[in-house]
Each structure stands twice: as C-alpha cells, then as structure tokens.
Design a protein around this motif. Structure first.
Motif, PDB file in Angstrom:
ATOM      1  N   ILE A  72      29.416  38.330  36.717  1.00 20.27           N
ATOM      2  CA  ILE A  72      29.776  36.977  36.258  1.00 20.27           C
ATOM      3  C   ILE A  72      31.266  36.679  36.378  1.00 20.27           C
ATOM      4  O   ILE A  72      31.676  35.517  36.330  1.00 20.27           O
ATOM      5  N   ASN A  73      32.089  37.715  36.564  1.00 20.65           N
ATOM      6  CA  ASN A  73      33.523  37.487  36.700  1.00 20.65           C
ATOM      7  C   ASN A  73      33.977  37.327  38.146  1.00 20.65           C
ATOM      8  O   ASN A  73      35.137  36.979  38.394  1.00 20.65           O
ATOM      9  N   TRP A 181      36.701  54.623  49.509  1.00 19.45           N
ATOM     10  CA  TRP A 181      35.483  53.990  50.007  1.00 19.45           C
ATOM     11  C   TRP A 181      35.577  52.462  50.044  1.00 19.45           C
ATOM     12  O   TRP A 181      34.714  51.808  50.621  1.00 19.45           O
ATOM     13  N   GLY A 182      36.589  51.906  49.414  1.00 17.44           N
ATOM     14  CA  GLY A 182      36.740  50.464  49.410  1.00 17.44           C
ATOM     15  C   GLY A 182      35.735  49.742  48.536  1.00 17.44           C
ATOM     16  O   GLY A 182      35.301  48.627  48.857  1.00 17.44           O
ATOM     17  N   ILE A 183      35.386  50.344  47.412  1.00 15.95           N
ATOM     18  CA  ILE A 183      34.454  49.696  46.474  1.00 15.95           C
ATOM     19  C   ILE A 183      35.280  48.740  45.599  1.00 15.95           C
ATOM     20  O   ILE A 183      36.310  49.115  45.058  1.00 15.95           O
ATOM     21  N   ASP A 184      34.789  47.533  45.451  1.00 16.31           N
ATOM     22  CA  ASP A 184      35.573  46.512  44.759  1.00 16.31           C
ATOM     23  C   ASP A 184      35.362  46.507  43.249  1.00 16.31           C
ATOM     24  O   ASP A 184      36.294  46.270  42.484  1.00 16.31           O
ATOM     25  N   VAL A 185      34.128  46.743  42.820  1.00 16.13           N
ATOM     26  CA  VAL A 185      33.790  46.752  41.397  1.00 16.13           C
ATOM     27  C   VAL A 185      32.902  47.964  41.121  1.00 16.13           C
ATOM     28  O   VAL A 185      31.900  48.179  41.824  1.00 16.13           O
ATOM     29  N   ILE A 196      30.036  61.421  26.083  1.00 16.45           N
ATOM     30  CA  ILE A 196      30.217  60.879  24.740  1.00 16.45           C
ATOM     31  C   ILE A 196      29.013  60.004  24.392  1.00 16.45           C
ATOM     32  O   ILE A 196      28.223  59.651  25.274  1.00 16.45           O
ATOM     33  N   PRO A 197      28.826  59.647  23.125  1.00 18.08           N
ATOM     34  CA  PRO A 197      27.659  58.851  22.744  1.00 18.08           C
ATOM     35  C   PRO A 197      27.681  57.460  23.379  1.00 18.08           C
ATOM     36  O   PRO A 197      28.709  56.997  23.883  1.00 18.08           O
ATOM     37  N   PRO A 198      26.543  56.763  23.349  1.00 17.57           N
ATOM     38  CA  PRO A 198      26.493  55.395  23.880  1.00 17.57           C
ATOM     39  C   PRO A 198      27.422  54.473  23.108  1.00 17.57           C
ATOM     40  O   PRO A 198      27.707  54.686  21.933  1.00 17.57           O
ATOM     41  N   GLY A 199      27.890  53.420  23.786  1.00 15.85           N
ATOM     42  CA  GLY A 199      28.673  52.411  23.085  1.00 15.85           C
ATOM     43  C   GLY A 199      29.864  51.872  23.827  1.00 15.85           C
ATOM     44  O   GLY A 199      30.358  50.788  23.515  1.00 15.85           O
ATOM     45  N   LEU A 200      30.360  52.627  24.833  1.00 16.56           N
ATOM     46  CA  LEU A 200      31.450  52.127  25.666  1.00 16.56           C
ATOM     47  C   LEU A 200      30.964  51.984  27.103  1.00 16.56           C
ATOM     48  O   LEU A 200      30.114  52.754  27.559  1.00 16.56           O
ATOM     49  N   SER A 201      31.507  51.003  27.799  1.00 16.83           N
ATOM     50  CA  SER A 201      31.269  50.899  29.233  1.00 16.83           C
ATOM     51  C   SER A 201      32.592  50.650  29.917  1.00 16.83           C
ATOM     52  O   SER A 201      33.586  50.249  29.278  1.00 16.83           O
ATOM     53  N   PHE A 202      32.606  50.901  31.215  1.00 18.60           N
ATOM     54  CA  PHE A 202      33.861  50.867  31.962  1.00 18.60           C
ATOM     55  C   PHE A 202      33.649  50.073  33.246  1.00 18.60           C
ATOM     56  O   PHE A 202      32.620  50.219  33.913  1.00 18.60           O
ATOM     57  N   ILE A 203      34.628  49.239  33.573  1.00 19.39           N
ATOM     58  CA  ILE A 203      34.528  48.464  34.795  1.00 19.39           C
ATOM     59  C   ILE A 203      35.851  48.510  35.532  1.00 19.39           C
ATOM     60  O   ILE A 203      36.902  48.184  34.986  1.00 19.39           O
ATOM     61  N   ALA A 204      35.789  48.970  36.774  1.00 16.84           N
ATOM     62  CA  ALA A 204      36.963  49.047  37.635  1.00 16.84           C
ATOM     63  C   ALA A 204      36.955  47.860  38.577  1.00 16.84           C
ATOM     64  O   ALA A 204      35.925  47.534  39.170  1.00 16.84           O
ATOM     65  N   MET A 205      38.103  47.220  38.708  1.00 24.05           N
ATOM     66  CA  MET A 205      38.250  46.016  39.536  1.00 24.05           C
ATOM     67  C   MET A 205      39.468  46.174  40.439  1.00 24.05           C
ATOM     68  O   MET A 205      40.582  46.374  39.946  1.00 24.05           O
ATOM     69  N   ALA A 212      38.459  37.357  43.865  1.00 23.54           N
ATOM     70  CA  ALA A 212      37.172  36.666  43.724  1.00 23.54           C
ATOM     71  C   ALA A 212      37.029  36.050  42.340  1.00 23.54           C
ATOM     72  O   ALA A 212      36.411  34.993  42.176  1.00 23.54           O
ATOM     73  N   SER A 213      37.605  36.702  41.333  1.00 22.20           N
ATOM     74  CA  SER A 213      37.469  36.203  39.955  1.00 22.20           C
ATOM     75  C   SER A 213      38.145  34.849  39.766  1.00 22.20           C
ATOM     76  O   SER A 213      37.779  34.076  38.874  1.00 22.20           O
ATOM     77  N   GLU A 214      39.147  34.556  40.588  1.00 23.92           N
ATOM     78  CA  GLU A 214      39.855  33.282  40.476  1.00 23.92           C
ATOM     79  C   GLU A 214      38.958  32.097  40.841  1.00 23.92           C
ATOM     80  O   GLU A 214      39.209  30.961  40.431  1.00 23.92           O
ATOM     81  N   LYS A 215      37.911  32.361  41.610  1.00 27.45           N
ATOM     82  CA  LYS A 215      37.009  31.297  42.048  1.00 27.45           C
ATOM     83  C   LYS A 215      35.718  31.268  41.237  1.00 27.45           C
ATOM     84  O   LYS A 215      34.893  30.367  41.404  1.00 27.45           O
ATOM     85  N   SER A 216      35.511  32.239  40.363  1.00 30.78           N
ATOM     86  CA  SER A 216      34.253  32.356  39.622  1.00 30.78           C
ATOM     87  C   SER A 216      34.113  31.251  38.573  1.00 30.78           C
ATOM     88  O   SER A 216      35.048  30.975  37.822  1.00 30.78           O
ATOM     89  N   ASN A 217      32.927  30.643  38.534  1.00 31.77           N
ATOM     90  CA  ASN A 217      32.694  29.596  37.528  1.00 31.77           C
ATOM     91  C   ASN A 217      31.516  29.895  36.610  1.00 31.77           C
ATOM     92  O   ASN A 217      31.052  29.018  35.885  1.00 31.77           O
ATOM     93  N   LEU A 218      31.021  31.130  36.640  1.00 33.24           N
ATOM     94  CA  LEU A 218      29.897  31.474  35.769  1.00 33.24           C
ATOM     95  C   LEU A 218      30.379  31.590  34.319  1.00 33.24           C
ATOM     96  O   LEU A 218      31.523  31.996  34.070  1.00 33.24           O
ATOM     97  N   PRO A 219      29.533  31.246  33.350  1.00 34.74           N
ATOM     98  CA  PRO A 219      29.959  31.276  31.938  1.00 34.74           C
ATOM     99  C   PRO A 219      30.215  32.698  31.453  1.00 34.74           C
ATOM    100  O   PRO A 219      29.507  33.629  31.810  1.00 34.74           O
ATOM    101  N   LYS A 220      31.261  32.836  30.643  1.00 35.49           N
ATOM    102  CA  LYS A 220      31.619  34.139  30.090  1.00 35.49           C
ATOM    103  C   LYS A 220      32.547  33.940  28.894  1.00 35.49           C
ATOM    104  O   LYS A 220      33.352  33.009  28.884  1.00 35.49           O
ATOM    105  N   PHE A 221      32.433  34.795  27.943  1.00 35.23           N
ATOM    106  CA  PHE A 221      33.355  34.784  26.813  1.00 35.23           C
ATOM    107  C   PHE A 221      33.688  36.224  26.420  1.00 35.23           C
ATOM    108  O   PHE A 221      34.748  36.723  26.741  1.00 35.23           O
ATOM    109  N   TYR A 222      32.740  36.911  25.769  1.00 35.15           N
ATOM    110  CA  TYR A 222      32.999  38.305  25.383  1.00 35.15           C
ATOM    111  C   TYR A 222      33.247  39.174  26.605  1.00 35.15           C
ATOM    112  O   TYR A 222      34.007  40.141  26.563  1.00 35.15           O
ATOM    113  N   LEU A 223      32.597  38.845  27.726  1.00 35.74           N
ATOM    114  CA  LEU A 223      32.726  39.649  28.937  1.00 35.74           C
ATOM    115  C   LEU A 223      33.705  39.042  29.941  1.00 35.74           C
ATOM    116  O   LEU A 223      33.630  39.318  31.138  1.00 35.74           O
ATOM    117  N   ASP A 224      34.623  38.212  29.480  1.00 34.88           N
ATOM    118  CA  ASP A 224      35.641  37.642  30.352  1.00 34.88           C
ATOM    119  C   ASP A 224      36.683  38.721  30.668  1.00 34.88           C
ATOM    120  O   ASP A 224      37.499  39.091  29.821  1.00 34.88           O
TER     121      ASP A 224
END
Length: 382
Positions: A72-73, A181-185, A196-205, A212-224
């Motif tokens: 969504i980002n 490898w040129g992976i974007d996300v 470790i236990p469940p509860g955290l997630s990680f996102i590499a950008m 690409a995020s500058e053009k994204s118009n999908l709704p987001k708030f907590y996951l912005d």
C-alpha cells in the motif's frame, strides 16, 4: 512429562534463553534516550542481516502487516501487478492486492512446485505498465523455495516495476542479499529466523521503493511507512512499539552476529539436508519438488497415512509440535520447521520421534532408527 513442548513448526520458533531473559526486563519509556539507543542499534543490525544500505523499518505487527505495508505504500489503485501464487501465502498477497483495487495478474504453480521465473519475464517483457512483482520467497505452507534472485533480476530490467518479496521464513535462514539481488521491498516477521516471539515485523525499502511511494495513493495510516522512516531517522517510532520485543530483538541480533551470516546459512542448509534425507530413508515422500525445498521447512507427503495421526502421535508421545497441511493439504502432509534457534539435537530428536510414532501406529516402512542414522551421517559431515 508434560509441559516440555518443543516447537518444530515454521513459526513461532524456539526462543533462546538469552532472548527470554532480555524479554523479561522491566519496560522503559519508548521516547527515552535509552530506548532510542536500542532502536539505533537494532536498525543497524537489521541492515546487516538484510545485507543492505537501505532503510529497514520495524513495525509492531505480524509479517502480514509488513507485506501489506509494502504493497500500500508503493502502489496506487488500478496499478497492474504480478502476484506469484504457489501456496497459502501467495494466495494471501493476491487477496491483499485485490482488496486495495489493484489490477492483478497471477503466475501460478501447483502447491509443492516452484514458480517459473520465465513466466514473470514474459509478462514483464510484454507490458511496460506493470508496477510491481509480488511473491513469496520461502512458501511456508508447502516448504518450497522460489527463485527470488532470478525473478528480481527480470524486474530490475523493467522500467516501472518493483519487487515486493515476502521473506518471512527466509530472512535469518537463507542468503537474501537485498542490494546484490536488487530487491526493492522485503518483509519479514519476528517469530521465524529472528528467534523471538511474534509481534514485530520488518520492512526494508530501497531508493526505488521510496520513489514509488511518492506516487502511491492507497489509504494508509498505521502502516504509513513515511511516518516510520521519519521517526526511524531519529531512532524512534511513530506509535507505541512493543518495547520488550525490542529488548528481545537486540539480543537475538547480537546472537546472530556472533554466529555470522555464513554460519547461519550453512547450519540451515545442513539441517534441511539431514531432515530431507532422513524422511526419504524411512519411506516417506518429500512434498516440495526436488531441489526446491526450503532451508526453513520440510514438508512431508504421507500418501495413505493420515498426516494428522502422525502429528498427534508425535505430540502425545514426545511433546513435539509439527505443523499440519493447510486447506486441501490437511491430513495429506505435515511440516517440520527447522529454522531459527535449532541445533543438531533438535533435528535428531524430531526424526527419532517421527520414526517411533510411525512404529507405534504400525506405519513404519523401514527398520527403526534408519532415519536417525541417515540424519546423523549428514550432521557429522564437516
């Protein structure tokens, strides 16, 4: 003796005592200098693990939250995307993409078989409007590893498309060099290779993903993710994070750095080989196509034996938890998780428990101890 459960599932995975001790510390203020120091340290270590100079952000949420955030980002309603679908989690990303109004084309393979990179190449070569390739690296539901490296190489040649990869059961177990490898996300979750236990997630950008995020118009708030980056640059979070899980993350990453990336990858590869060879030697079949088994999970096809009966016997007799099949595979396969805080003893114990349980229910096809002997030979190799 009960209450001595051993997890041999693809997640949650066993948690080291060092990490549990860190987890049990009294919380501190998440806006304090002390916590900011932990955020700074863990962010640097996460970049090391991802083999990247790009941003790696931490979200309090599951791996699904990170994958949804990646989608969504970087995308907008109506964008054309290719989704790889050869298991439960590939199916999930198709559902997420469609829920946000994306124009989804799928590359599919039978459950148990890998995605064909050439199908992605063909679609990318023939459509310059594709905005993203979304796929799962290690398909947890089937134990199949997809050729992310090759697929990402085709996406790199495309003018507009980015690669969004679910590496939930591959980061911390497999070599996933993001920059090389040129992976974007890349999305991953705490309860897998991170130990470790469940509860955290990680996102590499990377830079292309942020563009690409500058053009994204999908709704987001907590996951912005722009909010996460803004605060991460100040060693903080946009919302209240799971403070104690950060304590655990800091200690787990320290353990991983002590072991070293190559040692981690080699350990998982050896455990995969030992498990696969042992399962084959006792007369059961591997579900994943030859050469495409994940270093994190071995899926076992049981043919005329009820896989749930095997899981139940292993649980009741030895208090070892194996994972079952999902959807149409329920009762037909069981899955052995061997990622994260797993050592040779765990592999031998699991194989011995499976053999003994098969013997108890009258379904063992080979002499008792064959699987353990086979695994031992692999594990004893330098």
């Amino acid at each position: 003796m009960k209450e001595k459960l051993t997890l041999m599932i693809p997640g949650p995975t066993p948690v080291p005592e060092r990490v549990l001790n860190a987890l049990s510390k009294h919380p501190i203020g998440h806006r304090s200098p002390e916590f900011q120091s932990i955020v700074k340290k863990t962010t640097e270590s996460l970049k090391w693990l991802h083999q990247t100079d790009s941003d790696v952000l931490t979200i309090t949420g599951s791996g699904t939250a990170a994958m949804e955030a990646g989608i969504i980002n970087t995308l907008s309603k109506g964008d054309k995307v290719i989704c790889g679908e050869n298991g439960k989690f590939g199916e999930r990303w198709v559902k997420v993409a469609k829920a946000y109004g994306l124009n989804v084309e799928t590359v599919t393979a039978k459950w148990g078989e890998p995605l064909d990179p050439n199908q992605f190449k063909k679609l990318l070569d023939n459509d310059e409007d594709i905005r993203a390739v979304i796929l799962t690296h290690s398909e947890t539901s089937t134990g199949v590893i997809n050729n992310l490296k090759e697929i990402a190489s085709y996406t790199k040649l495309h003018k507009k498309a980015i690669t969004i990869a679910d590496c939930v059961t591959s980061i911390g177990a497999c070599n996933v060099p993001m920059d090389e490898w040129g992976i974007d996300v890349i999305a991953s979750g705490s309860q897998k290779g991170y130990m470790i236990p469940p509860g955290l997630s990680f996102i590499a950008m990377n830079a292309k993903a942020w563009e690409a995020s500058e053009k994204s118009n999908l709704p987001k708030f907590y996951l912005d993710l722009k909010a996460y980056k803004k605060t991460a640059d100040k060693d903080s979070n946009p919302f209240t994070p799971s403070v104690n899980l950060y304590f655990a993350l800091e200690e787990a990453l320290k353990m991983m750095q002590e072991e070293g990336l190559n040692s981690i990858f080699n350990r998982h590869k050896k455990h995969m080989e030992a498990t696969q060879r042992a399962i084959d030697s006792i007369g059961l079949k591997l579900f994943a196509s030859p050469g495409f088994g994940s270093p994190s999970i071995t899926s076992v096809l049981t043919d005329n034996i009820d896989a749930e009966a095997i899981r139940k016997a292993v649980k009741n007799n030895f208090d070892i938890l194996l994972a079952g099949g999902q959807d149409h595979l329920k009762g037909k396969i069981f899955r052995i998780g061997h990622l994260g805080f797993i050592n040779n003893r765990d592999i031998l114990t699991a194989i011995a428990a499976i053999e003994a349980s098969l013997d108890q229910i009258g379904k063992l096809k080979s002499p008792l101890g064959t699987g353990v002997a086979t695994a031992t030979k692999i594990l004893n190799q330098e």
